[in-house]
Motif scaffolding. Structure first.
Motif, PDB file in Angstrom:
ATOM      1  N   ASN A 291      48.554  37.039  44.353  1.00  0.00           N
ATOM      2  CA  ASN A 291      48.226  37.208  45.771  1.00  0.00           C
ATOM      3  C   ASN A 291      47.578  38.545  46.108  1.00  0.00           C
ATOM      4  O   ASN A 291      47.758  39.069  47.210  1.00  0.00           O
ATOM      5  N   VAL A 292      46.806  39.099  45.169  1.00  0.00           N
ATOM      6  CA  VAL A 292      46.021  40.298  45.453  1.00  0.00           C
ATOM      7  C   VAL A 292      44.852  39.854  46.332  1.00  0.00           C
ATOM      8  O   VAL A 292      44.162  38.875  45.999  1.00  0.00           O
ATOM      9  N   PRO A 293      44.611  40.535  47.452  1.00  0.00           N
ATOM     10  CA  PRO A 293      43.475  40.144  48.290  1.00  0.00           C
ATOM     11  C   PRO A 293      42.160  40.219  47.507  1.00  0.00           C
ATOM     12  O   PRO A 293      41.892  41.211  46.831  1.00  0.00           O
ATOM     13  N   GLU A 294      41.384  39.155  47.583  1.00  0.00           N
ATOM     14  CA  GLU A 294      40.142  39.088  46.810  1.00  0.00           C
ATOM     15  C   GLU A 294      39.205  40.248  47.124  1.00  0.00           C
ATOM     16  O   GLU A 294      38.516  40.750  46.234  1.00  0.00           O
ATOM     17  N   GLU A 295      39.195  40.706  48.365  1.00  0.00           N
ATOM     18  CA  GLU A 295      38.278  41.780  48.741  1.00  0.00           C
ATOM     19  C   GLU A 295      38.608  43.113  48.071  1.00  0.00           C
ATOM     20  O   GLU A 295      37.751  44.000  48.022  1.00  0.00           O
ATOM     21  N   ILE A 296      39.821  43.271  47.520  1.00  0.00           N
ATOM     22  CA  ILE A 296      40.110  44.512  46.801  1.00  0.00           C
ATOM     23  C   ILE A 296      40.143  44.315  45.285  1.00  0.00           C
ATOM     24  O   ILE A 296      40.239  45.284  44.538  1.00  0.00           O
ATOM     25  N   GLU A 297      40.063  43.073  44.834  1.00  0.00           N
ATOM     26  CA  GLU A 297      40.091  42.818  43.393  1.00  0.00           C
ATOM     27  C   GLU A 297      38.822  43.313  42.710  1.00  0.00           C
ATOM     28  O   GLU A 297      38.853  43.831  41.606  1.00  0.00           O
ATOM     29  N   TYR A 298      37.694  43.154  43.338  1.00  0.00           N
ATOM     30  CA  TYR A 298      36.415  43.565  42.763  1.00  0.00           C
ATOM     31  C   TYR A 298      36.002  44.854  43.456  1.00  0.00           C
ATOM     32  O   TYR A 298      36.159  44.990  44.662  1.00  0.00           O
ATOM     33  N   ASP A 299      35.478  45.805  42.683  1.00  0.00           N
ATOM     34  CA  ASP A 299      35.149  47.097  43.269  1.00  0.00           C
ATOM     35  C   ASP A 299      33.868  47.652  42.662  1.00  0.00           C
ATOM     36  O   ASP A 299      33.268  47.051  41.765  1.00  0.00           O
ATOM     37  N   ALA A 300      33.477  48.821  43.140  1.00  0.00           N
ATOM     38  CA  ALA A 300      32.237  49.448  42.683  1.00  0.00           C
ATOM     39  C   ALA A 300      32.296  49.821  41.207  1.00  0.00           C
ATOM     40  O   ALA A 300      31.259  49.937  40.549  1.00  0.00           O
ATOM     41  N   TYR A 301      33.507  50.003  40.654  1.00  0.00           N
ATOM     42  CA  TYR A 301      33.630  50.355  39.239  1.00  0.00           C
ATOM     43  C   TYR A 301      33.161  49.226  38.317  1.00  0.00           C
ATOM     44  O   TYR A 301      32.781  49.470  37.175  1.00  0.00           O
ATOM     45  N   ASP A 302      33.211  47.987  38.800  1.00  0.00           N
ATOM     46  CA  ASP A 302      32.836  46.852  37.946  1.00  0.00           C
ATOM     47  C   ASP A 302      31.415  46.955  37.398  1.00  0.00           C
ATOM     48  O   ASP A 302      31.144  46.517  36.286  1.00  0.00           O
ATOM     49  N   ALA A 303      30.522  47.542  38.167  1.00  0.00           N
ATOM     50  CA  ALA A 303      29.114  47.591  37.767  1.00  0.00           C
ATOM     51  C   ALA A 303      28.905  48.359  36.463  1.00  0.00           C
ATOM     52  O   ALA A 303      28.088  47.953  35.627  1.00  0.00           O
ATOM     53  N   ASP A 304      29.636  49.458  36.262  1.00  0.00           N
ATOM     54  CA  ASP A 304      29.424  50.304  35.089  1.00  0.00           C
ATOM     55  C   ASP A 304      30.521  50.199  34.040  1.00  0.00           C
ATOM     56  O   ASP A 304      30.461  50.858  33.005  1.00  0.00           O
TER      57      ASP A 304
ATOM     58  N   LEU B 266      37.166  48.747  30.857  1.00  0.00           N
ATOM     59  CA  LEU B 266      37.308  50.158  30.554  1.00  0.00           C
ATOM     60  C   LEU B 266      36.355  50.935  31.442  1.00  0.00           C
ATOM     61  O   LEU B 266      35.143  50.695  31.425  1.00  0.00           O
ATOM     62  N   LEU B 267      36.916  51.853  32.214  1.00  0.00           N
ATOM     63  CA  LEU B 267      36.109  52.757  33.023  1.00  0.00           C
ATOM     64  C   LEU B 267      35.972  54.064  32.256  1.00  0.00           C
ATOM     65  O   LEU B 267      36.923  54.522  31.619  1.00  0.00           O
ATOM     66  N   HIS B 268      34.802  54.681  32.348  1.00  0.00           N
ATOM     67  CA  HIS B 268      34.568  55.933  31.634  1.00  0.00           C
ATOM     68  C   HIS B 268      33.411  56.664  32.273  1.00  0.00           C
ATOM     69  O   HIS B 268      32.587  56.072  32.970  1.00  0.00           O
ATOM     70  N   GLY B 269      33.353  57.956  32.023  1.00  0.00           N
ATOM     71  CA  GLY B 269      32.220  58.759  32.439  1.00  0.00           C
ATOM     72  C   GLY B 269      32.261  59.217  33.888  1.00  0.00           C
ATOM     73  O   GLY B 269      33.236  58.991  34.604  1.00  0.00           O
ATOM     74  N   PRO B 270      31.187  59.876  34.313  1.00  0.00           N
ATOM     75  CA  PRO B 270      31.115  60.393  35.682  1.00  0.00           C
ATOM     76  C   PRO B 270      31.359  59.289  36.713  1.00  0.00           C
ATOM     77  O   PRO B 270      30.925  58.155  36.541  1.00  0.00           O
ATOM     78  N   GLY B 271      32.101  59.651  37.737  1.00  0.00           N
ATOM     79  CA  GLY B 271      32.435  58.687  38.776  1.00  0.00           C
ATOM     80  C   GLY B 271      33.803  58.068  38.597  1.00  0.00           C
ATOM     81  O   GLY B 271      34.296  57.391  39.480  1.00  0.00           O
ATOM     82  N   THR B 272      34.420  58.288  37.436  1.00  0.00           N
ATOM     83  CA  THR B 272      35.744  57.713  37.187  1.00  0.00           C
ATOM     84  C   THR B 272      36.837  58.774  37.181  1.00  0.00           C
ATOM     85  O   THR B 272      37.986  58.476  36.878  1.00  0.00           O
ATOM     86  N   GLU B 273      36.494  60.004  37.520  1.00  0.00           N
ATOM     87  CA  GLU B 273      37.454  61.107  37.442  1.00  0.00           C
ATOM     88  C   GLU B 273      38.718  60.857  38.252  1.00  0.00           C
ATOM     89  O   GLU B 273      39.803  61.269  37.850  1.00  0.00           O
ATOM     90  N   SER B 274      38.595  60.158  39.379  1.00  0.00           N
ATOM     91  CA  SER B 274      39.787  59.903  40.192  1.00  0.00           C
ATOM     92  C   SER B 274      40.766  58.975  39.477  1.00  0.00           C
ATOM     93  O   SER B 274      41.960  58.985  39.778  1.00  0.00           O
ATOM     94  N   ARG B 275      40.292  58.198  38.531  1.00  0.00           N
ATOM     95  CA  ARG B 275      41.158  57.288  37.778  1.00  0.00           C
ATOM     96  C   ARG B 275      41.746  57.954  36.528  1.00  0.00           C
ATOM     97  O   ARG B 275      42.694  57.446  35.955  1.00  0.00           O
ATOM     98  N   THR B 276      41.150  59.063  36.089  1.00  0.00           N
ATOM     99  CA  THR B 276      41.559  59.673  34.822  1.00  0.00           C
ATOM    100  C   THR B 276      41.983  61.129  34.979  1.00  0.00           C
ATOM    101  O   THR B 276      41.983  61.875  34.008  1.00  0.00           O
TER     102      THR B 276
END
Length: 160
Positions: A35-48, A67-77
């Protein structure tokens, strides 16, 4: 678990068909089952992100992760670009218990090594802590909610 055409393989998702299969597994598991809302399941990180997929012998998608990596993912790592972020690990209900989750985690770790990452972080649902601990991940920090589900941060170094 019956009816799953074995063996299955894991690979980096390539092309729109693989990507669509990854997203469908996530929709089935996270949106449909949890029951995760679909609008938050997919995000901008998916593209890279590096997406991995587990596929049965007949082409049926059994699981996915990213796997997220590189610039733009610092908030996750925690700001460390040598650390990747494993996420959105999902295995279809019929494929659970077959080792698909383990195979996906190992494929994501292998992708991290190929990218020169030193470690992988993840945000584990608390019911899955034991699964990740068996794979060498260590929990740190307090429990926190994500999409209304309790999580803990975990990390595994990739030098082993």
């Amino acid at each position: 678990m019956t009816g799953i055409p074995l063996p299955y393989t894991t690979r980096t998702a390539v092309g729109e068909q693989d990507r669509a299969a990854c997203f469908q597994v996530r929709k089935d598991v996270f949106v449909g089952e949890q029951n995760v809302p679909e609008e938050i399941e997919y995000d901008a990180y998916d593209a890279d992100a590096v997406h991995v997929i587990a596929v049965a012998a007949d082409g049926t998608a059994l699981g996915t992760g990213r796997l997220l990596h590189g610039p733009g993912t610092e908030s996750r790592t925690g700001g460390d670009l040598t650390v990747g972020s494993l996420g959105r690990l999902a295995v279809t209900s019929g494929a659970r218990g077959l080792g698909v989750g383990v195979a996906l985690v190992r494929a994501i770790e292998d992708a991290g090594r190929e990218l020169g990452l030193a470690a992988v972080d993840l945000h584990a649902q608390t019911h899955a802590l034991g699964f990740y601990e068996r794979l060498g991940y260590v929990a740190y920090g307090p429990e926190f909610p994500d999409a209304g589900i309790a999580h803990r941060a975990m990390r595994r170094t990739l030098n082993d």
